[in-house]
Design an enzyme around this catalytic site. Structure first.
Site, PDB file in Angstrom:
ATOM      1  N   LYS A 131       0.799  -1.033   0.065  1.00 28.00           N
ATOM      2  CA  LYS A 131      -0.144  -0.032   0.104  1.00 28.00           C
ATOM      3  C   LYS A 131       0.888   1.140  -0.104  1.00 28.00           C
ATOM      4  CE  LYS A 131      -2.171  -0.819   3.850  1.00 28.00           C
ATOM      5  NZ  LYS A 131      -1.256  -2.207   4.213  1.00 28.00           N
ATOM      6  N   ARG A 168      -9.054   2.030   9.149  1.00 22.76           N
ATOM      7  CA  ARG A 168      -8.514   0.607   9.455  1.00 22.76           C
ATOM      8  C   ARG A 168      -9.663  -0.167  10.326  1.00 22.76           C
ATOM      9  NH1 ARG A 168      -2.679  -0.711  10.251  1.00 22.76           N
ATOM     10  NH2 ARG A 168      -1.632   1.332   9.634  1.00 22.76           N
ATOM     11  N   ARG A 205      11.964  -8.560   4.820  1.00 20.14           N
ATOM     12  CA  ARG A 205      12.338  -6.959   5.126  1.00 20.14           C
ATOM     13  C   ARG A 205      13.542  -7.126   6.378  1.00 20.14           C
ATOM     14  NH1 ARG A 205       6.881  -3.644   6.095  1.00 20.14           N
ATOM     15  NH2 ARG A 205       7.219  -4.877   8.150  1.00 20.14           N
ATOM     16  N   ARG A 230      13.330  -7.034   9.739  1.00 15.00           N
ATOM     17  CA  ARG A 230      13.161  -6.238  10.849  1.00 15.00           C
ATOM     18  C   ARG A 230      13.133  -7.214  11.993  1.00 15.00           C
ATOM     19  NH1 ARG A 230       8.342  -1.833   9.140  1.00 15.00           N
ATOM     20  NH2 ARG A 230       9.462  -0.807   7.494  1.00 15.00           N
ATOM     21  N   ARG A 253      -0.423  -9.967  13.108  1.00 15.89           N
ATOM     22  CA  ARG A 253      -1.087  -8.687  12.542  1.00 15.89           C
ATOM     23  C   ARG A 253      -1.959  -9.099  11.385  1.00 15.89           C
ATOM     24  NH1 ARG A 253       4.312  -6.173  10.666  1.00 15.89           N
ATOM     25  NH2 ARG A 253       2.697  -4.508   9.646  1.00 15.89           N
TER      26      ARG A 253
END
Length: 187
Positions: free
Chosen positions: A14, A90, A129, A131, A142
């Protein structure tokens, strides 16, 4: 003038796509995270309120987020060129508040771009990623939160006839092209 919301699970692309479209068509990109940080930095009343929650590691309540979004949507660049919202709404109450706010501002939504990416691809992307907080368990949690809180917006906007679903898997440029076509833009 372009008035669009980007919707999709975490890691769907997004932010990447919203920034690309915003830059190419000179439309303000409004990211909830960016706005919160800016409001805190500028020391606005809502920013101070948001900071109290953020400092405690708590989620900023809807009324504060909605107030901050309202402040941003009331600014002249948005009134002149529209907006691309990324990270808001959201939840259904946020979507309903946004509808009301946009009606008051005379800025009804044109489209909601839903980037559809399956869970396994999301897990793969977010793990890549690298992280520290992106463990498979955290990512799957999530996704579950997204399914419960945000996924109902797909039906909400579909029923309004403004949802466009784009497969968010593939080359970034190809996905951008599909989004441009769905928005009636001449890529």
């Amino acid at each position: 003038m372009l008035k669009v919301v980007f919707l999709g699970p975490p890691g769907a692309g997004k932010g990447t796509q919203a920034v690309r479209i915003a830059e190419k068509y000179n439309v303000p990109h409004i990211s909830t995270g960016d706005i919160l940080r800016a409001a805190v930095k500028e020391g606005t009343e809502l920013g101070k309120l948001a900071k109290e929650y953020m400092d405690k590691g708590e989620l900023v309540p809807d009324d504060v987020i909605i107030g901050i979004i309202r402040e941003r949507l009331s600014q002249s660049d948005v009134r002149e060129r529209g907006f691309i919202l990324d990270g808001f709404p959201r939840t259904l109450p946020q979507a309903e508040a946004l509808d009301k706010m946009l009606a008051e501002l005379g800025l009804p939504l044109d489209k909601v771009v839903y980037l559809n990416v399956d869970d396994e691809e999301i897990v793969k992307r977010l793990l890549a990623r690298g992280r520290a907080d992106d463990t498979e368990e955290v990512i799957r949690n999530r996704l579950e939160v997204y399914r419960k809180q945000t996924a109902p917006l797909i039906d909400y906007y579909s029923e309004k006839g403004i949802l466009v679903e784009i497969c968010g898997v593939g080359e970034i440029d190809e996905i951008t092209k599909k989004i441009e076509e769905s928005l009636g833009l001449n890529g």
